[in-house]
Every structure is written in structure tokens, then in C-alpha cells.
Design a protein around this motif. Structure first.
Motif, PDB file in Angstrom:
ATOM      1  N   PRO A  91       0.854  -1.131   0.043  1.00  0.00           N
ATOM      2  CA  PRO A  91      -0.006   0.008  -0.104  1.00  0.00           C
ATOM      3  C   PRO A  91       0.808   1.159   0.062  1.00  0.00           C
ATOM      4  O   PRO A  91       0.197   2.169  -0.215  1.00  0.00           O
ATOM      5  N   SER A  92       2.220   1.388   0.107  1.00  0.00           N
ATOM      6  CA  SER A  92       2.980   2.469   0.383  1.00  0.00           C
ATOM      7  C   SER A  92       3.452   2.741  -1.247  1.00  0.00           C
ATOM      8  O   SER A  92       3.900   3.722  -1.118  1.00  0.00           O
ATOM      9  N   HIS A  93       3.303   1.808  -2.021  1.00  0.00           N
ATOM     10  CA  HIS A  93       3.893   2.263  -3.148  1.00  0.00           C
ATOM     11  C   HIS A  93       2.535   2.728  -4.139  1.00  0.00           C
ATOM     12  O   HIS A  93       1.438   2.680  -3.966  1.00  0.00           O
ATOM     13  N   ALA A  94       2.912   3.673  -5.216  1.00  0.00           N
ATOM     14  CA  ALA A  94       2.007   4.370  -6.120  1.00  0.00           C
ATOM     15  C   ALA A  94       1.687   3.442  -7.301  1.00  0.00           C
ATOM     16  O   ALA A  94       2.331   3.376  -8.046  1.00  0.00           O
ATOM     17  N   VAL A  95       0.600   2.643  -7.222  1.00  0.00           N
ATOM     18  CA  VAL A  95       0.171   1.530  -8.242  1.00  0.00           C
ATOM     19  C   VAL A  95      -1.284   2.038  -8.477  1.00  0.00           C
ATOM     20  O   VAL A  95      -2.259   1.725  -7.869  1.00  0.00           O
ATOM     21  N   HIS A  96      -1.258   1.880  -9.718  1.00  0.00           N
ATOM     22  CA  HIS A  96      -2.643   2.277 -10.517  1.00  0.00           C
ATOM     23  C   HIS A  96      -3.237   0.923 -11.429  1.00  0.00           C
ATOM     24  O   HIS A  96      -2.286   0.391 -12.000  1.00  0.00           O
ATOM     25  N   CYS A  97      -4.224   0.568 -11.314  1.00  0.00           N
ATOM     26  CA  CYS A  97      -4.654  -0.589 -11.987  1.00  0.00           C
ATOM     27  C   CYS A  97      -5.789   0.022 -13.100  1.00  0.00           C
ATOM     28  O   CYS A  97      -6.577   0.610 -12.686  1.00  0.00           O
ATOM     29  N   VAL A  98      -5.697  -0.496 -14.399  1.00  0.00           N
ATOM     30  CA  VAL A  98      -6.737  -0.172 -15.437  1.00  0.00           C
ATOM     31  C   VAL A  98      -6.938  -1.576 -16.282  1.00  0.00           C
ATOM     32  O   VAL A  98      -6.168  -2.149 -16.666  1.00  0.00           O
ATOM     33  N   THR A  99      -8.543  -1.882 -16.096  1.00  0.00           N
ATOM     34  CA  THR A  99      -8.622  -3.074 -16.854  1.00  0.00           C
ATOM     35  C   THR A  99      -8.996  -2.764 -18.356  1.00  0.00           C
ATOM     36  O   THR A  99      -9.848  -1.689 -18.553  1.00  0.00           O
ATOM     37  N   ALA A 100      -8.346  -3.446 -19.253  1.00  0.00           N
ATOM     38  CA  ALA A 100      -8.487  -3.013 -20.629  1.00  0.00           C
ATOM     39  C   ALA A 100      -8.041  -4.062 -21.455  1.00  0.00           C
ATOM     40  O   ALA A 100      -7.128  -4.966 -21.134  1.00  0.00           O
ATOM     41  N   ASP A 101      -8.689  -4.159 -22.695  1.00  0.00           N
ATOM     42  CA  ASP A 101      -8.363  -5.062 -23.675  1.00  0.00           C
ATOM     43  C   ASP A 101      -7.218  -4.182 -24.683  1.00  0.00           C
ATOM     44  O   ASP A 101      -7.825  -3.425 -25.378  1.00  0.00           O
ATOM     45  N   ILE A 102      -6.084  -4.472 -24.662  1.00  0.00           N
ATOM     46  CA  ILE A 102      -5.015  -3.695 -25.474  1.00  0.00           C
ATOM     47  C   ILE A 102      -5.311  -4.091 -26.998  1.00  0.00           C
ATOM     48  O   ILE A 102      -4.464  -3.230 -27.817  1.00  0.00           O
ATOM     49  N   THR A 103      -6.192  -4.791 -27.299  1.00  0.00           N
ATOM     50  CA  THR A 103      -6.303  -4.992 -28.951  1.00  0.00           C
ATOM     51  C   THR A 103      -7.214  -4.140 -29.539  1.00  0.00           C
ATOM     52  O   THR A 103      -7.581  -4.062 -30.655  1.00  0.00           O
ATOM     53  N   GLN A 104      -7.869  -3.196 -28.595  1.00  0.00           N
ATOM     54  CA  GLN A 104      -9.088  -2.276 -28.974  1.00  0.00           C
ATOM     55  C   GLN A 104      -8.270  -0.832 -28.842  1.00  0.00           C
ATOM     56  O   GLN A 104      -8.138  -0.462 -27.801  1.00  0.00           O
ATOM     57  N   PRO A 105      -8.411  -0.196 -29.780  1.00  0.00           N
ATOM     58  CA  PRO A 105      -7.965   1.027 -29.834  1.00  0.00           C
ATOM     59  C   PRO A 105      -8.655   2.204 -28.718  1.00  0.00           C
ATOM     60  O   PRO A 105      -7.755   2.912 -28.133  1.00  0.00           O
TER      61      PRO A 105
END
Length: 261
Positions: free
Chosen positions: A56-70
Motif C-alpha cells: 500500500p505504500s507504493h503508487a500503483v494504479h490498475c486499469v482493466t482494458a483489452d489492449i487489442t481495442q484502440p
């Protein structure tokens, strides 16, 4: 190489396929070196588990995405920038492997391998590169494969996609050579990851071999007679993204225990 724990302070790294395997190991190495990290992947549960594992002390952001879709890629990078600032480092790690004899490789399989392994790399690089060039600094590392350096039977589509990743790497390195941006590829051999387990399961299902026999067969491609560990790949990536690695560009570095290229 001895890595300074603060070497990447004030830098924002995006890692695709960051929820497990090589991507998770790379994320850990980047966080340990001081970077803020955005993880992009298709499985929100895996991404969240990895975020918690990084602490929790680190700056980590998560994004759910399909990288095949522009559109999904554009939105994911907008989210990353909004959360953690401009992207300094991009690790194109997301990938998929599926085996089939060439005669049974239909257009669907062919397109899937190109979409996730090559087109995804293209789209994410397009999303990150212009701002890197504008700022005069950037590090892009594409996780290719030894399959991008030599051929393997029964994975023609995967080999073609990974060869494409290496070609893209070399072309972009030349285009960006005077901009402060470097573009490199790392090429692991068989690595101890969930993706490897999928390959082993395919071998077992199609040949009737035991899992131990399947593992031994794949390990024989490595002169050291073992699988690569994800941390070994992460260490190579970390070296390539360091500010001091500015002369390293256009390279495709084999991490394969000496496999002849």
C-alpha cells in the motif's frame, strides 16, 4: 548490475499484462527501483491482487482494458496519466500463445496471435510515444520471445507475431534515435509462468505425454536445461529502462540460457 533503490524516482511506468507472470515480476522490479506503476490487463481481480502484493505504500494504479481495442487503449492511457502523471516507461508485456500445426491454423487463431502480441504492442506504443518524444525522454521495452528470433514448429502464428514485435522494435529505435527515447525488446525462452503452464497443458492434451515429460521436452530447448524465472526477465528490463542505458536501443536481447539464435 547493482540497482539503486531510487533510480526510477519520479518516473511513471506502464506495464501491460501486469497481473501475473513476467509482467508482475517487472512491476515489482520497477516499484522497488522507485517508479510509480500502472498495471494494465483484462482481469481486474489479478490486477488488484498484484497491487496489494506490491504494498500500500507504493503508487500503483490498475486499469482493466483489452489492449487489442484502440478505444480501450486510449482510455487506459488517459486513466494512467490522470492517476500518476506522464508516462516515462512503457513495458509491452501482454501476450498470448496458442499452438496448432500450420494446416490447422485457421484465420481466427492467426488473427488472435497478431492482435494481442503485435497489434496490442503497436497501439500501446502509439499511445505513449508522442509525449515521450515531446519531453525528450522515454524507455520502451517490448517483451518478445525467442520465437521472435528463431522458428518453432506448431506455433507459426505466434512466431510471426513475435518476429513482428522485433521488427517494430528495430524500426522505432531508428526513428527515435535522436529523441532521447530508446526502444528495445527482451526475448525470453520458456519461462515459469501461467502462460507456460497453458503450453504444457496443450502438449499433454495433444500428445498424451505426462506433464513431467512435457516439461522435460521444453526444457531441452534451453542449454541450461531449465526454465527461465520471471525475475531474470525483470532484471533485464530494469537495466534497459535505467537513465544510464541511453545507448541501448534497437536491441532484441535473448534470455534463454544460451539457446542458439
Amino acid at each position: 548490475m547493482t540497482t539503486r533503490t531510487n533510480a526510477l524516482n519520479d518516473m511513471h511506468a506502464v506495464v501491460t499484462g501486469g497481473g501475473s507472470g513476467i509482467g508482475a515480476a517487472i512491476a515489482r522490479a520497477l516499484v522497488d527501483a522507485g517508479a510509480r506503476v500502472t498495471l494494465i490487463g483484462r482481469d481486474p481481480a489479478k490486477l488488484e491482487a498484484q497491487r496489494l502484493a506490491l504494498g500500500p505504500s507504493h503508487a500503483v494504479h490498475c486499469v482493466t482494458a483489452d489492449i487489442t481495442q484502440p478505444d480501450a487503449v486510449e482510455n487506459a492511457f488517459a486513466s494512467a496519466r490522470d492517476a500518476l502523471g506522464p508516462v516515462d516507461i512503457l513495458v509491452n508485456n501482454a501476450g498470448q500463445a496458442q499452438a496448432a500445426p500450420f494446416g490447422k491454423t485457421d484465420l481466427g487463431l492467426w488473427q488472435r496471435m497478431l492482435d494481442v502480441n503485435l497489434t496490442g504492442t503497436f497501439l500501446c506504443t502509439q499511445a505513449a510515444l508522442p509525449a515521450m518524444i515531446e519531453r525528450g525522454f522515454g524507455r520502451i521495452v517490448n517483451v518478445a520471445s525467442t520465437a521472435g528470433q528463431i522458428g518453432y514448429a506448431y506455433v507459426a502464428a505466434y512466431c510471426a507475431a513475435k518476429h513482428g514485435v522485433i521488427g517494430l522494435t528495430r524500426a522505432l529505435a531508428l526513428e527515435t534515435a535522436t529523441t532521447g527515447v530508446t526502444v528495445n525488446a527482451v526475448c525470453p525462452g520458456y519461462t515459469e509462468t501461467p502462460l507456460l503452464q497453458t503450453s504444457l497443458d496443450q502438449v499433454v492434451a495433444k500428445t498424451g505425454r505426462s506433464t513431467d515429460d512435457a516439461r522435460a521436452a521444453l526444457q531441452r530447448t534451453n542449454p541450461q536445461r531449465r526454465f527461465i524465472e520471471p525475475d531474470e526477465v525483470a532484471h533485464a528490463v530494469l537495466w534497459l529502462v535505467m537513465p544510464e542505458s541511453g545507448s541501448m536501443t534497437g536491441q532484441s536481447i535473448s534470455i534463454s540460457g544460451g539457446e542458439v539464435m
